[in-house]
Scaffold this motif. Structure first.
Motif, PDB file in Angstrom:
ATOM      1  N   ALA A 109     -37.719   1.112  23.188  1.00 28.49           N
ATOM      2  CA  ALA A 109     -39.160   0.868  23.238  1.00 28.49           C
ATOM      3  C   ALA A 109     -39.863   1.758  22.217  1.00 28.49           C
ATOM      4  N   ASP A 110     -40.748   1.165  21.431  1.00 27.03           N
ATOM      5  CA  ASP A 110     -41.427   1.885  20.354  1.00 27.03           C
ATOM      6  C   ASP A 110     -42.699   2.538  20.891  1.00 27.03           C
ATOM      7  N   ALA A 111     -42.577   3.795  21.318  1.00 25.88           N
ATOM      8  CA  ALA A 111     -43.710   4.543  21.861  1.00 25.88           C
ATOM      9  C   ALA A 111     -43.557   6.013  21.462  1.00 25.88           C
ATOM     10  N   GLN A 112     -44.639   6.770  21.577  1.00 21.94           N
ATOM     11  CA  GLN A 112     -44.585   8.188  21.218  1.00 21.94           C
ATOM     12  C   GLN A 112     -43.725   8.983  22.191  1.00 21.94           C
ATOM     13  N   SER A 168     -31.588   8.152  17.370  1.00 19.03           N
ATOM     14  CA  SER A 168     -30.926   7.724  18.600  1.00 19.03           C
ATOM     15  C   SER A 168     -31.829   6.863  19.476  1.00 19.03           C
ATOM     16  N   LEU A 169     -33.084   7.259  19.623  1.00 21.41           N
ATOM     17  CA  LEU A 169     -34.067   6.498  20.394  1.00 21.41           C
ATOM     18  C   LEU A 169     -35.253   6.165  19.502  1.00 21.41           C
ATOM     19  N   SER A 170     -36.008   5.171  19.907  1.00 12.48           N
ATOM     20  CA  SER A 170     -37.223   4.845  19.165  1.00 12.48           C
ATOM     21  C   SER A 170     -38.295   5.902  19.393  1.00 12.48           C
ATOM     22  N   ASN A 199     -49.935   7.305  23.767  1.00 18.23           N
ATOM     23  CA  ASN A 199     -49.255   6.199  24.437  1.00 18.23           C
ATOM     24  C   ASN A 199     -47.872   6.642  24.892  1.00 18.23           C
ATOM     25  N   PHE A 200     -47.365   5.978  25.915  1.00 17.55           N
ATOM     26  CA  PHE A 200     -45.987   6.236  26.351  1.00 17.55           C
ATOM     27  C   PHE A 200     -45.418   4.983  26.995  1.00 17.55           C
ATOM     28  N   ALA A 201     -44.097   4.910  27.014  1.00 26.84           N
ATOM     29  CA  ALA A 201     -43.395   3.807  27.668  1.00 26.84           C
ATOM     30  C   ALA A 201     -42.801   4.319  28.972  1.00 26.84           C
TER      31      ALA A 201
END
Length: 232
Positions: free
Chosen positions: A49-52, A115-117, A155-157
């Protein structure tokens, strides 16, 4: 021969119904806004997921729990994908006792580049899986939002990960409770700002992750929660 044809037809019907109830990966939808925060549903796993900031919820560790017979299959299991993206470190940190997963316990991880978005990963404990209740998710959502604002992200996922862990939870109620917790945290922060006791950034978007089979059901719970909290 007739029995074979009947069985084949039933199988096709089952596959068709399953396909109709499955939302494609990558689908996103803004279910509504509360206090200027967009609550966006997203069919995506926590590793991509593309989030901060990525938030993932984790029960207390039990041997091989994310690969158990009760957990979602590996191809659909966000926790398995998260562990793979971190090259097994997600499991190791739990096995070692560095993160127990006690109720509302948190740990912040900086994932290796690529490793992660998301640039940061926040794990929130859910406690003993045998004692879980949906009401806990209000507090979990509150903790997630408070930590996100403290970290200065806009923002966050959020991934509840209950289905991934094999917990047969009420999807709509869980999703709605998460939204309620986020709103509680944001309103507390707004109060602090009004009294010049905080200077955090404004939280603008929350991406509420759901699996392909649970997107619409989760969305219903999110919309109901938005209506409820907007009345207060």
């Amino acid at each position: 021969m007739k029995n074979f044809i009947l069985s084949f037809a039933v199988g096709l019907l089952s596959l068709t119904l399953t396909a109709q109830n499955t939302t494609p990966v990558g689908t996103s939808k803004n279910w509504g806004s509360v206090d200027g925060i967009s609550m966006i549903g997203l069919v995506q796993g926590p590793s991509s997921a593309d989030a901060q900031l990525q938030v993932a919820c984790v029960f207390e560790y039990t041997e091989n729990d994310i690969h158990s017979a009760q957990a979602l299959p590996a191809s659909l299991n966000g926790l398995v994908h998260l562990d793979e993206a971190l090259k097994g470190e997600f499991t190791k940190i739990r096995q070692s006792g560095q993160f127990h997963g006690h109720s509302l316990e948190t740990i912040l991880i900086t994932p290796p580049v690529g490793s992660l978005s998301a640039k940061k990963l926040l794990l929130i404990g859910l406690g003993d899986r045998n004692k879980f209740t949906p009401e806990l998710m209000t507090s979990v959502g509150e903790v997630a939002a408070r930590e996100a604002m403290r970290l200065g992200v806009t923002n966050f996922a959020f991934a509840s990960d209950l289905k991934d862990a094999g917990i047969d939870s009420p999807t709509a109620l869980v999703a709605g409770n998460v939204v309620k917790g986020i709103v509680l945290a944001n309103r507390s922060e707004t109060y602090l700002k009004e009294h010049k006791l905080s200077n955090t950034k404004k939280l603008e978007k929350v991406y509420l992750l759901a699996g392909p089979s649970f997107f619409e059901v989760a969305g219903g719970g999110i919309k109901d929660a938005i209506v409820e909290v907007n009345k207060k």
